[in-house]
Design a protein around this motif. Structure first.
Motif: not given
Length: 323
Positions: A31, A36, A60, A62
C-alpha cells in the motif's frame, strides 16, 4: 474510505500501518509503495520511514479499475457472500499479476466477471489473502472487502485459518513426518526454495516454515497419496520440504525428476478452514479433486474407497487437529 491515524511512539511506517490496518507487514508495504499513504500531509512511498510520536498518517485505499481485462474463465465457486469468495482454482493458472507473467491470471478473470474485491493489497493483488502455485489446484479464499481482507490476514498469521493439501508422491514416506526449518532461496537454483538448515554451507536468512505429512495409501508401484497440513505458508513450501526428505510429487520436474506422467504437478488444496470476518462463524470448505488428478488416482490406486479415505473428519483426526 480515507483513514487517519495518530502516532504515539517511534517506529517504522510499514510496521505502524500494518498494526493499524490489522494486516501483514508486506501488505502494508504494498500500500505504501502504491502511493496510498501520507505522513504529516506529505506523500510517502517508503516503508522504512521512521515515525515519531505526534506524527499523523493518512491511508487511502487505491482505486481499482473495474473494466474487464480478459475473457472470463469458468471456475467452481465453493462459497460466496458479501465478504468472501471461495474458489476451487484450476491448474495452469497464476493467481495474480507479477513480473514475468504474461498470461491472464485468476485476478484478471475475476475482474472480467465484474467482481469488486478488497483493495488493501493494491491493484495487482486485489482480494488476494493467500496464493496457490500456478499448477496447484484447490481451495483459495478471496476477500471482497477491506475489512474481510484484514480479518483473514490476521487469521492466517494467528493460525486461525488453515489448509490441508493432497499430493501424490513418486516414492512413499515410511511414516508420518514433520519438517520444520528455515526456508529460503536455493543458492544454486534461484527458481527453487530450499531447507537452509539442511545445507552443508551456512546461509543466513530464510523464514520459519513447518509442514506435516501423513501417508494415506500406497499403490503397488510405490506411489503414495499423502495429506499435508501447513503451519506456515511460504513459497513452494510443500515441494521444498518434501525435497529435503528426498521425496517428490508426481508431475513436478522442478523439485523432482522427469517422469512418464505428462500432466501438471499433482498437488491439490483440499480443505480450507477460517472464521467468517463478519459473523464469527467457523467455516470449512472442501475443494473437490479435479478431473485430471482424480483420473490419475482411479487409474493407479485401484479398489480404494475414496469417500471414506478422504472424509474431512478423518483427515483432521490423522493430524490430531482440534477443529
Amino acid at each position: 474510505m480515507e483513514q487517519e491515524f495518530s502516532v504515539t511512539e517511534t517506529g517504522r511506517l510499514d510496521h505502524f500501518l500494518a498494526m493499524q490496518l490489522g494486516v501483514a507487514t508486506n501488505q502494508a508495504l504494498q500500500c505504501i509503495k502504491a502511493n496510498c499513504v501520507w505522513v504529516n500531509s506529505k506523500p510517502c512511498n517508503k516503508g522504512g520511514v521512521k515515525l515519531k510520536a505526534g506524527d499523523v498518517v493518512v491511508f487511502t485505499p487505491p482505486k481499482v479499475q473495474a473494466k474487464p481485462t480478459c475473457a472470463p474463465l469458468d471456475f467452481e465457486v465453493i462459497y460466496e457472500d458479501a465478504d468472501l469468495l471461495v474458489l476451487n482454482k484450476p491448474p495452469h493458472l497464476v493467481v495474480h499479476p507479477a513480473k514475468g507473467v504474461c498470461e491472464p491470471t485468476l485476478l484478471d478473470h475475476l475482474k472480467a466477471k465484474g467482481y469488486r474485491l478488497s483493495t488493501l493489497s493494491g491493484e495487482l493483488r486485489c482480494g488476494i489473502v493467500h496464493r496457490l502455485d500456478k499448477d496447484t489446484s484447490g481451495a483459495i479464499v478471496i476477500a471482497k472487502t477491506n475489512l474481510a481482507h484484514a480479518h483473514l490476514a490476521t487469521q492466517l498469521k494467528n493460525k486461525e485459518m488453515g489448509r490441508y493439501y493432497l499430493a501424490i508422491l513418486s516414492t512413499p514416506l515410511n511414516a508420518p513426518t514433520k519438517v520444520e526449518c528455515r526456508l529460503g532461496r536455493h543458492p544454486k537454483n534461484r527458481l527453487k526454495m530450499t531447507n537452509l538448515d539442511a545445507l552443508r554451507q551456512e546461509i543466513k536468512g530464510g523464514k520459519w516454515s513447518k509442514s506435516a505429512f501423513m501417508p494415506l495409501v500406497t499403490n503397488a508401484k510405490g506411489q503414495q497419496l499423502i495429506a499435508i497440513k501447513l503451519y506456515s505458508g511460504r513459497t513452494h513450501q510443500i515441494r521444498a520440504h518434501l525435497e529435503s526428505l528426498n521425496r517428490h510429487i508426481v508431475g513436478d520436474p522442478l523439485y523432482g525428476q522427469a517422469d512418464s506422467y505428462g500432466g501438471r504437478i499433482l498437488l491439490h488444496a483440499y480443505l480450507l478452514y477460517c472464521i467468517h470476518p463478519h459473523t464469527g462463524q467457523s467455516l470449512l470448505f472442501k475443494a473437490q479433486i479435479l478431473p485430471d488428478m482424480l483420473e490419475y488416482l482411479q487409474d493407479n490406486f485401484q479398489e480404494v474407497l475414496w469417500d471414506g479415505l478422504l472424509q474431512e473428519r478423518r483427515i483432521f483426526d490423522l493430524f490430531g487437529a482440534d477443529f
